[in-house]
Each structure stands twice: as C-alpha cells, then as structure tokens.
Write a protein that holds these residues in place. Structure first.
Motif, mmCIF file in Angstrom:
data_model
loop_
_atom_site.group_PDB
_atom_site.id
_atom_site.type_symbol
_atom_site.label_atom_id
_atom_site.label_comp_id
_atom_site.label_asym_id
_atom_site.label_seq_id
_atom_site.Cartn_x
_atom_site.Cartn_y
_atom_site.Cartn_z
ATOM 1 N N PRO A 79 0.832 -1.322 -0.091
ATOM 2 C CA PRO A 79 -0.054 0.091 -0.030
ATOM 3 C C PRO A 79 0.852 1.283 -0.143
ATOM 4 C CG PRO A 79 0.085 -0.873 2.388
ATOM 5 C CD PRO A 79 0.745 -1.988 1.272
ATOM 6 N N VAL A 80 0.236 2.397 -0.584
ATOM 7 C CA VAL A 80 0.949 3.898 -0.414
ATOM 8 C C VAL A 80 0.284 4.612 0.663
ATOM 9 C CG1 VAL A 80 1.425 5.873 -1.722
ATOM 10 C CG2 VAL A 80 1.488 3.418 -2.729
ATOM 11 N N ASP A 81 1.101 4.939 1.548
ATOM 12 C CA ASP A 81 0.450 5.640 2.577
ATOM 13 C C ASP A 81 0.368 7.357 2.224
ATOM 14 O OD1 ASP A 81 -0.414 6.966 5.160
ATOM 15 O OD2 ASP A 81 1.453 5.992 6.402
ATOM 16 N N SER A 82 -0.270 8.086 2.906
ATOM 17 C CA SER A 82 -0.390 9.606 2.594
ATOM 18 C C SER A 82 -0.462 10.089 1.191
ATOM 19 C CB SER A 82 0.881 10.221 3.396
ATOM 20 O OG SER A 82 1.078 9.852 4.376
ATOM 21 N N VAL A 102 -2.983 1.525 5.247
ATOM 22 C CA VAL A 102 -3.293 0.466 4.385
ATOM 23 C C VAL A 102 -3.618 0.752 2.952
ATOM 24 C CG1 VAL A 102 -3.914 -0.970 6.462
ATOM 25 C CG2 VAL A 102 -5.490 0.148 4.926
ATOM 26 N N GLY A 103 -3.302 2.050 2.638
ATOM 27 C CA GLY A 103 -3.632 2.517 1.258
ATOM 28 C C GLY A 103 -5.099 3.050 1.095
ATOM 29 N N ASN A 104 -5.719 2.837 2.153
ATOM 30 C CA ASN A 104 -7.325 3.222 1.930
ATOM 31 C C ASN A 104 -7.581 4.851 1.880
ATOM 32 O OD1 ASN A 104 -8.071 0.450 1.829
ATOM 33 N ND2 ASN A 104 -9.194 0.514 3.915
ATOM 34 N N PHE A 105 -8.474 5.237 1.274
ATOM 35 C CA PHE A 105 -8.901 6.570 1.426
ATOM 36 C C PHE A 105 -10.566 6.547 1.561
ATOM 37 C CE2 PHE A 105 -10.486 7.998 -2.623
ATOM 38 C CZ PHE A 105 -10.020 7.049 -3.519
ATOM 39 N N GLY A 167 11.198 1.514 -6.679
ATOM 40 C CA GLY A 167 11.896 1.278 -5.198
ATOM 41 C C GLY A 167 11.916 2.362 -4.540
ATOM 42 N N THR A 168 11.738 3.692 -4.957
ATOM 43 C CA THR A 168 11.917 4.895 -4.018
ATOM 44 C C THR A 168 10.691 5.272 -3.595
ATOM 45 O OG1 THR A 168 11.363 6.537 -5.849
ATOM 46 C CG2 THR A 168 13.635 5.814 -6.110
ATOM 47 N N VAL A 169 9.463 4.579 -3.554
ATOM 48 C CA VAL A 169 8.392 4.743 -2.882
ATOM 49 C C VAL A 169 8.467 4.491 -1.604
ATOM 50 C CG1 VAL A 169 5.650 4.548 -2.760
ATOM 51 C CG2 VAL A 169 6.886 4.618 -4.985
ATOM 52 N N PRO A 170 8.042 5.381 -0.556
ATOM 53 C CA PRO A 170 8.173 5.071 0.772
ATOM 54 C C PRO A 170 7.443 3.660 1.204
ATOM 55 C CG PRO A 170 7.688 7.564 0.533
ATOM 56 C CD PRO A 170 7.694 6.652 -0.650
ATOM 57 N N GLU A 171 7.842 2.912 2.015
ATOM 58 C CA GLU A 171 7.360 1.747 2.595
ATOM 59 C C GLU A 171 6.188 2.319 3.517
ATOM 60 O OE1 GLU A 171 7.069 -2.148 2.202
ATOM 61 O OE2 GLU A 171 8.900 -1.102 1.478
ATOM 62 N N ALA A 172 4.905 1.793 3.499
ATOM 63 C CA ALA A 172 3.808 2.263 4.505
ATOM 64 C C ALA A 172 3.942 1.328 5.700
ATOM 65 C CB ALA A 172 2.599 1.985 3.603
ATOM 66 N N ARG A 173 3.561 1.743 6.866
ATOM 67 C CA ARG A 173 3.689 0.971 7.709
ATOM 68 C C ARG A 173 2.608 1.571 8.970
ATOM 69 N NH1 ARG A 173 9.295 1.047 8.266
ATOM 70 N NH2 ARG A 173 9.506 -1.021 7.062
ATOM 71 N N CYS A 174 1.977 0.328 9.482
ATOM 72 C CA CYS A 174 0.869 0.956 10.341
ATOM 73 C C CYS A 174 1.644 0.555 11.806
ATOM 74 C CB CYS A 174 -0.617 0.087 10.290
ATOM 75 S SG CYS A 174 -1.372 0.279 8.436
ATOM 76 N N ASN A 175 1.181 1.529 12.638
ATOM 77 C CA ASN A 175 1.711 1.249 14.192
ATOM 78 C C ASN A 175 0.710 0.503 14.954
ATOM 79 O OD1 ASN A 175 4.206 2.644 13.747
ATOM 80 N ND2 ASN A 175 3.159 4.442 13.713
#
Ligand code: HEC
Ligand code: HEC
Length: 175
Positions: A79-82, A102-105, A167-175
């Motif tokens: 997923p892509v965050d933000s 999680v990539g949801n909007f 490869g430069t897209v930031p990794e999404a991470r849920c806390n």
C-alpha cells in the motif's frame, strides 16, 4: 444495448430503495468476513469495493461517496500511505482525499458529493499519475480496479509503473 440497460438499471434502483437488492447482497456475501484482528473501520478491507457496503444501497456507516485503495505499482500490492487522491467532478468541484497506512482513502457525501463523471489524479511527493479517462460509473474505485488485470478489470490502482521509481516509494507502515 443502451435501451436494454434502462429497465435493469431502473429495477435495481427500485430494489435499492426497498433495501433488499439481491444482487448487492450477493456481491457483499462474496467479499467474505472481516480479516481476523482488523476492526471494521478506516483500515479494513483494503482493495475491496467499499461502496458495496458503504454506498447508497448499503447498510454500513458512514455512507461513502468515493473510496478506494492505492498500491505502489502494477505488480505489487504494497500500500501507499499519505498519497493524495485528487478528485475533480463534472462541475469542476475539487476535493483531495489522503490514503492511510493500508492505502485506503474514503470520502463521505458531507465532505464531497461529486457530480459524475469524476476525474482523478493520485499524487505523492513528486509522483503523480492520472486516470486518463473519467469515472462515469460511481465513486467506488474497486468496482473496476480489482485484481487480476483482465478485460473487465483495470487491476488495482497504482502510483507508478516506472521501474526506475518504484523502489523509491516510501514503505507504508501501520503502528
Ligand atoms: C462487506 C462490507 C464492507 C466493505 C466492503 C467495507 N466496509 Fe467499512 N464497514 C463495514 C461495517 C459493517 C462497518 C461497521 C459500522 C457499521 O456497521 O455501520 C464498517 C465501518 C467502516 C468505517 C467506520 C468506522 C467507525 O468507527 O466509524 C469506515 C471509515 C470504513 N468502514 C471504511 C471502509 C473502507 C475505506 C472500505 C473499502 C476499502 C470499506 N470500509 C469496505 C462494512 C464494509
Ligand atoms: C469505470 C471503471 C473505473 C472506475 C470506477 C475507476 N477507474 Fe481508475 N482506471 C480505469 C481504467 C480502465 C484505467 C486504465 C486506463 C485509464 O487510465 O483511463 C484506470 C486507470 C487509473 C489510474 C492510472 C494508474 C492505474 O492504476 O492504472 C489511476 C491512478 C486510477 N485509475 C485511479 C482511480 C481512482 C482513485 C478511482 C476511484 C475514485 C478510479 N480510478 C475508479 C477504470 C476505472
């Protein structure tokens, strides 16, 4: 084709009003249960057609006018965050939604009730990608964007298909 479509659409609309649309109920049942450990909410059911349950005929609340999930690239479901999902409707009204971890909007009719067709661009930093055509059907991105890519499906929504950039897209991470 066109004239044959009208009675069906009308029939579905009437069933929708009466609150027991068997086609919709079937579609919802096929999506299956919640993922264990994920509460129904902003982070649930990524990639699924949110408006099947949260649309006008659906029972889940809040009601949503536009919703979907954004992934990194065509081949991967990271997923892509933000990411900003920029929406421009037929009256040139504009609204920007933002994806979560999680990539949801999602957009409620109170936020933005677009007049179709809807044009959309997904953006993150310097990445920007347009959907070339307009969305005529409804605001449910996954009604077309489901995997696998096929004649009836556009595949998941992605941010970039440029191999040099993926490869430069930031990794999404849920806390
Ligand atoms: C299979 C049906 C279904 C699908 C598909 C679905 N939801 Fe839900 N959603 C629910 C239910 C049920 C609830 C619990 C609230 C309710 O019962 O009205 C809920 C709750 C929510 C809430 C509110 C949480 C709260 O605390 O107020 C949000 C936001 C939400 N979902 C977003 C989404 C998004 C975004 C998608 C698509 C990526 C999605 N949902 C897909 C059924 C669904
Ligand atoms: C009616 C079907 C349909 C709906 C609904 C739809 N799309 Fe698309 N989308 C497509 C098709 C087909 C393409 C590929 C051709 C093009 O760009 O027009 C596409 C391409 C895209 C692209 C270009 C990159 C990619 O993922 O292929 C983005 C970004 C996109 N759509 C975002 C969205 C968003 C966000 C929504 C929901 C607001 C949405 N789409 C709803 C059919 C749809």
């Amino acid at each position: 084709m066109r004239s044959g479509g009208t009675p069906l659409a009308l029939g579905l609309a009437l069933l929708g009003i009466s609150g027991c649309d068997p086609v919709l109920e079937d579609r919802i049942a096929q999506l299956g249960p919640e993922t264990p450990g994920v509460r129904p909410g902003p982070f649930h059911r990524p990639g699924q057609p949110c408006l099947a349950c949260h649309g006008e005929g659906g029972r889940a609340r809040p009601q949503l006018s536009v919703a979907g999930t954004v992934y990194r690239d065509p081949a991967d479901t990271r997923p892509v965050d933000s990411a900003e999902v920029i929406l421009i409707d037929a009256t040139q009204a504009r609204y920007t939604a933002t994806t979560n971890c999680v990539g949801n909007f999602f957009v409620t009719p109170g936020d933005f009730a677009p007049v179709l067709p809807l044009w959309t661009t997904v953006r993150l930093g310097t990445f920007s990608i347009d959907m070339e055509s307009a969305v005529h059907l409804n605001g449910d991105c996954a009604s077309c964007h489901t995997d696998p890519l096929a004649r009836a499906s556009a595949g998941h929504v992605f941010l970039t298909d440029d191999p040099a950039l993926i490869g430069t897209v930031p990794e999404a991470r849920c806390n």
